[in-house]
Enzyme design. Structure first.
Site, PDB file in Angstrom:
ATOM      1  N   GLU A 166       0.796  -1.227   0.000  1.00 12.22           N
ATOM      2  CA  GLU A 166       0.000   0.000   0.000  1.00 12.22           C
ATOM      3  C   GLU A 166       0.831   1.281   0.000  1.00 12.22           C
ATOM      4  OE1 GLU A 166      -2.934  -0.117   3.104  1.00 12.22           O
ATOM      5  OE2 GLU A 166      -3.963  -1.824   2.227  1.00 12.22           O
ATOM      6  N   GLU A 372      -5.328  -8.713   1.028  1.00 11.17           N
ATOM      7  CA  GLU A 372      -5.948  -8.373   2.323  1.00 11.17           C
ATOM      8  C   GLU A 372      -7.425  -8.122   2.103  1.00 11.17           C
ATOM      9  OE1 GLU A 372      -4.323  -5.076   4.587  1.00 11.17           O
ATOM     10  OE2 GLU A 372      -2.275  -5.760   4.191  1.00 11.17           O
TER      11      GLU A 372
HETATM   12  C1  FCB Z   1      -4.370  -2.069   5.590  1.00 11.01           C
HETATM   13  C2  FCB Z   1      -2.981  -2.414   6.084  1.00 11.01           C
HETATM   14  C3  FCB Z   1      -2.969  -3.465   7.162  1.00 11.01           C
HETATM   15  C4  FCB Z   1      -4.111  -3.290   8.135  1.00 11.01           C
HETATM   16  C5  FCB Z   1      -5.420  -3.157   7.409  1.00 11.01           C
HETATM   17  C6  FCB Z   1      -6.617  -3.026   8.307  1.00 11.01           C
HETATM   18  O1  FCB Z   1      -4.363  -0.778   5.069  1.00 11.01           O
HETATM   19  O2  FCB Z   1      -2.195  -2.874   5.020  1.00 11.01           O
HETATM   20  O3  FCB Z   1      -1.718  -3.422   7.787  1.00 11.01           O
HETATM   21  O4  FCB Z   1      -3.850  -2.240   8.969  1.00 11.01           O
HETATM   22  O5  FCB Z   1      -5.369  -2.052   6.551  1.00 11.01           O
END
Ligand code: FCB
Length: 467
Positions: A166, A372
């Protein structure tokens, strides 16, 4: 919801990040990262906490891997802490740091779990921030050096390399909004950081392939923004397009097409002249990717801010802080529509299908992975020590169904990683937000089964969503 089957080779995983779970911040030669320093700043972290102990995974990784094996995950996405590998400004390699990750990988491989390693999930060595951080071009070169060191040492153990997690958050939350480490509010610096993160990625891919050959599986993880216009008015559509450029195209363009959109330069002309982009940089950035990682949690609805006029260059310099979006002073976000998660984020599974399909349509050959996805809710521990979390189960089920719909429509999505394996240090929210499939009792470090972990376990075992 009806039962859905997934391809036999689809990879089910779970994810964490070094600073959020490891603890052991002074062990085996590790020196401070920008997050250690940021956590010491009064008011920076909601509960005044830090990652000093976190989930103590540095010591408990074998127990956590046993839990993963019981859960049935086929892959673990973790990150490597740069300040463990190169703890000092001279860049000298710390063998003890590498050995820790070698042991972690060996234990994963023994359990039949494929290691997916992220090289940068936000814990920049503090000495590099002192030298200018990501707005400083040299940080990108240092990152490539670090990537080469790790690839040389762990190359035979890692399934997939993710360079950065990110970069949007790194550049904009870290250097524009100041909500994340290093806590700077400097829009021109945030744009320089964005470019140097792109460059760091490209140089690191070359360093990894230099060590391991062209077949090394390399990737980057982006949190692309799913943006919806408040109305169909030309102004609102233009607001979406502008945020898409600064939020999404700023990464996608250089990484996948080898170019920046000229309009991005125009949107931000009052913030920066982009003179940090040097001849040849785009060719360095534009490296073949084996797979693109996408993180998805929620979507946003935006509109043109009525009456707002773009500031002049000098106004923008004098008052550079207007949140995390450099150059987007005339755009505003509508309040999210519930039911919201504990983060205050909306739940929009269709956004995941749209994101995967839009990416697939533009780069039909590109493999995709959801690296994620997950949700925070207010968990209560039941008398039997488990956690009943029906909202998290529903969130998971809806998003995995949404992923299935993208597969049906032809998107080559190879895997899904739940965020997160365990509750952990949620950055500026400290320990107040719980994303885990397993709960953590921070007083005892006990891991507690949640119903969502049981649900995920049966999904993986059957290769299909449970009835
Ligand atoms: C993302 C991050 C991860 C976590 C989630 C909830 O932006 O990559 O580390 O904090 O959000």
């Amino acid at each position: 919801m009806t039962r859905r089957d997934f391809p036999a080779d689809f990879v089910w995983g779970a994810a964490t990040a070094s600073y959020q779970v490891e603890g052991a911040i002074r062990q085996d030669g590790r020196t401070p990262s920008i997050w250690d320093v940021f956590c010491d700043r009064p008011g920076a972290i909601a509960d005044g906490s830090s990652g000093q102990v976190a989930c103590d995974q540095y010591h408990r990784y074998r127990d956590d891997i046993a839990l993963m094996a019981e859960l049935g995950v086929e892959s673990y996405r973790f990150s490597i802490a740069w300040p463990r590998i190169q703890p000092s400004p001279d860049g000298k390699v710390n063998r003890a740091g590498l050995d820790h990750y070698a042991r972690l990988c060996d234990a994963l491989l023994e359990a039949g779990i494929a290691p997916v390693a992220t090289l940068y999930h936000w814990d920049l060595p503090q000495y590099l921030e002192q030298a200018g951080g990501w707005p400083n071009r040299a940080t990108a070169e240092r990152f490539a050096d670090y990537a080469g060191v790790v690839a040389q040492s762990l190359g035979d153990r890692i399934d997939t390399w993710t360079t950065l997690n990110e970069p949007w958050c790194v550049a904009y939350l870290g250097y524009a909004a100041g909500e994340h480490a290093p806590g700077r509010r400097d829009h021109p610096a945030a744009l320089a950081a964005a470019h140097h993160l792109n460059l760091a990625h490209g140089l690191a891919v070359q360093a990894i392939r230099g060590q391991l050959g062209p077949a090394a599986r390399t990737s980057i993880t982006l949190n692309l923004q799913v943006l919806r216009p408040a109305t169909d008015s030309p102004e609102d559509l233009a607001a979406v397009a502008q945020l898409d450029r600064i939020g999404n195209q700023i990464w996608l363009g250089p990484l996948l097409d080898g170019r920046y959109d000229e309009r991005l330069f125009q949107d931000t002309a009052h913030v920066s002249d982009w003179s940090f982009v040097r001849a040849g940089d785009l060719a360095q950035i534009h490296q073949p990717l084996s797979v693109l990682g996408l993180n998805y949690y929620s979507s946003s609805t935006v509109r043109h801010r009525p009456g707002a006029v773009p500031p002049t260059w000098s106004q923008a310099r004098q008052q550079p802080w207007c949140g995390p979006w450099p150059g987007a002073e005339t755009v505003e976000f509508l309040p999210p529509v519930g039911p919201l998660t504990a983060m205050g984020w909306n739940q929009d599974p269709a956004g995941l299908t749209e994101l995967l399909l839009a990416t697939h349509r533009r780069w039909p050959q590109l493999e995709l992975m959801v690296t994620e996805n997950g949700s925070a809710f207010e968990d209560q521990v039941a008398v039997d020590g488990t956690i009943h979390d029906p909202e998290r189960v529903a969130y998971l089920a809806a998003h995995i169904e949404a992923l299935g719909q993208a597969l049906d429509a032809g998107a080559p999505v190879r895997g899904y990683f739940a965020w997160s394996l365990i509750d952990n240090f949620e950055w500026a929210h400290g320990y107040t937000k719980r994303f885990g499939l397993f709960g953590v009792d921070y007083a005892t470090q006990a891991r507690l089964w949640k119903d969502s972990a049981r649900w995920y376990q049966s999904l993986i075992a059957a290769g299909a969503t449970p009835d």
